[in-house]
Write a protein that holds these residues in place. Structure first.
Motif: not given
Length: 355
Positions: A49-52, A83, A115
């Motif tokens: 959820t927080e990774t670009p 993704t 993100t």
């Protein structure tokens, strides 16, 4: 040998005790493994959820069509290579944010560093990509149409329509659209059309003109907002210097009040249409057209351009004074005169001498 009684002990009694301990140990191991797996999945999900996202280009976008489901949106992201994360992670994030089924259609900018959480929040808020179209002060309606036709992002819906048809569609009563669009920068989103820009610019001009007309100076020698629009278009074309607009508006206002012809070159040029080659000659000044203010009294029948806000304000708040003439100095500014003799001397100084 004497007989000795022996107590019978079931053969499985000892193994039952040993097997119960083994099962307990297995259960403990499984619980530890489950906790470890759960912890790993939780941490991996949070990392997701927080990774670009994998956004390679600074100008990347994604277009969400109307009616797309949450699942197809995720599939679209995966197919685009943005993704590679499991769809289950995306589903979990959608449920965490409470936005499944609530994403807005439209075009979204994919800034590098974005993100998954930020992207879904943008889509849920409808923060679609904004484009801009600028109408330049002093454009003619013809130039506006050319600029709209050249904007590939806008849906082209009016290219085959005549000016008169367009005017009627916009509710312009006399069927003549010249001047009726406020020069300004207008925002639009993907799917908007050239007509949307025209509609917004026309509404902005109507609103602005009504506001300024209601607050006009009491000595403005004009009978209607439309006359103000016409005169503002002439002022717009006469000078690009902001400080001169009220002065030129004052000259024209006094000439109208004294029933003097405006004698302004931009109206002649507009009346020449495609025959204008960049030069205006004596024969052009003498050739009568509805827009030739050397041969006809009063204002021309329509605006000659799209006047900006400063020109509109200048016409409805003209500078006071007694000047009735002005001539270009050749540097973008003008010399103003109150008498014809003074004006002729200025023409001799700034025009004939320079030529």
């Amino acid at each position: 040998m004497p007989f000795r009684a022996r107590h019978w002990v079931p053969a499985f009694a000892g193994t039952t005790k040993v097997g119960g301990g083994a099962i307990l140990r297995v259960l403990v191991v499984l619980l530890v493994l489950a906790l470890a797996a759960g912890t790993y999945l939780f941490l991996d999900y949070r990392k997701f959820t927080e990774t670009p996202l994998a956004i390679a280009r600074s100008d990347a976008t994604i277009d969400i069509a109307r009616g797309e489901t949450y699942r197809t949106i995720v599939d679209h992201l995966r197919a685009a290579g943005i993704t590679q994360a499991s769809p289950y992670y995306w589903r979990a994030l959608g449920r965490e944010l409470g936005i499944e089924g609530k994403l807005h259609a439209g075009e979204y900018a994919l800034a590098q560093g974005l993100t998954p959480r930020q992207l879904l929040q943008k889509m849920a808020a409808g923060e679609v990509m904004q484009h801009h179209f600028t109408i330049v002060d002093g454009w003619t309606f013809k130039q506006l149409r050319v600029a709209l036709a050249g904007d590939a992002g806008l849906a082209q819906t009016v290219t085959a329509m005549s000016d008169a048809d367009l005017a009627h569609k916009l509710g312009i009563e006399d069927g003549r659209p010249e001047g009726w669009f406020l020069p300004e920068t207008y925002s639009w989103i993907k799917g908007d059309s050239d007509f949307d820009i025209l509609k917004n610019a026309h509404a902005a001009m109507q609103k602005t003109l009504d506001r300024l007309w209601n607050a006009r100076a009491t000595d403005a020698a004009l009978d209607s907002p439309y006359q103000a629009l016409i005169l503002a278009s002439i002022v717009e074309k006469e000078t690009g210097k902001p400080e001169e607009r009220p002065l030129i508006a004052g000259v024209f206002m006094r000439r109208l009040r004294f029933h003097m012809r405006l004698q302004t070159d931009p109206t002649v040029i507009y009346g020449m249409g495609d025959n204008y080659d960049g030069n205006i000659r004596k024969i052009d000044l003498e050739a009568d057209t509805p827009y030739n203010t050397y041969t006809r009294d009063g204002l021309p029948p329509t605006p000659i351009a799209l006047p900006g806000l400063p020109a509109l304000e200048a016409v409805l708040h003209p500078a006071p004074g007694d000047t009735l003439y002005f001539v270009a100095r050749g540097d973008g500014s003008h010399a103003f005169s109150a008498t014809l003799d003074e004006h002729n001397r200025a023409v001799q100084k700034y025009q004939l001498h320079r030529k």
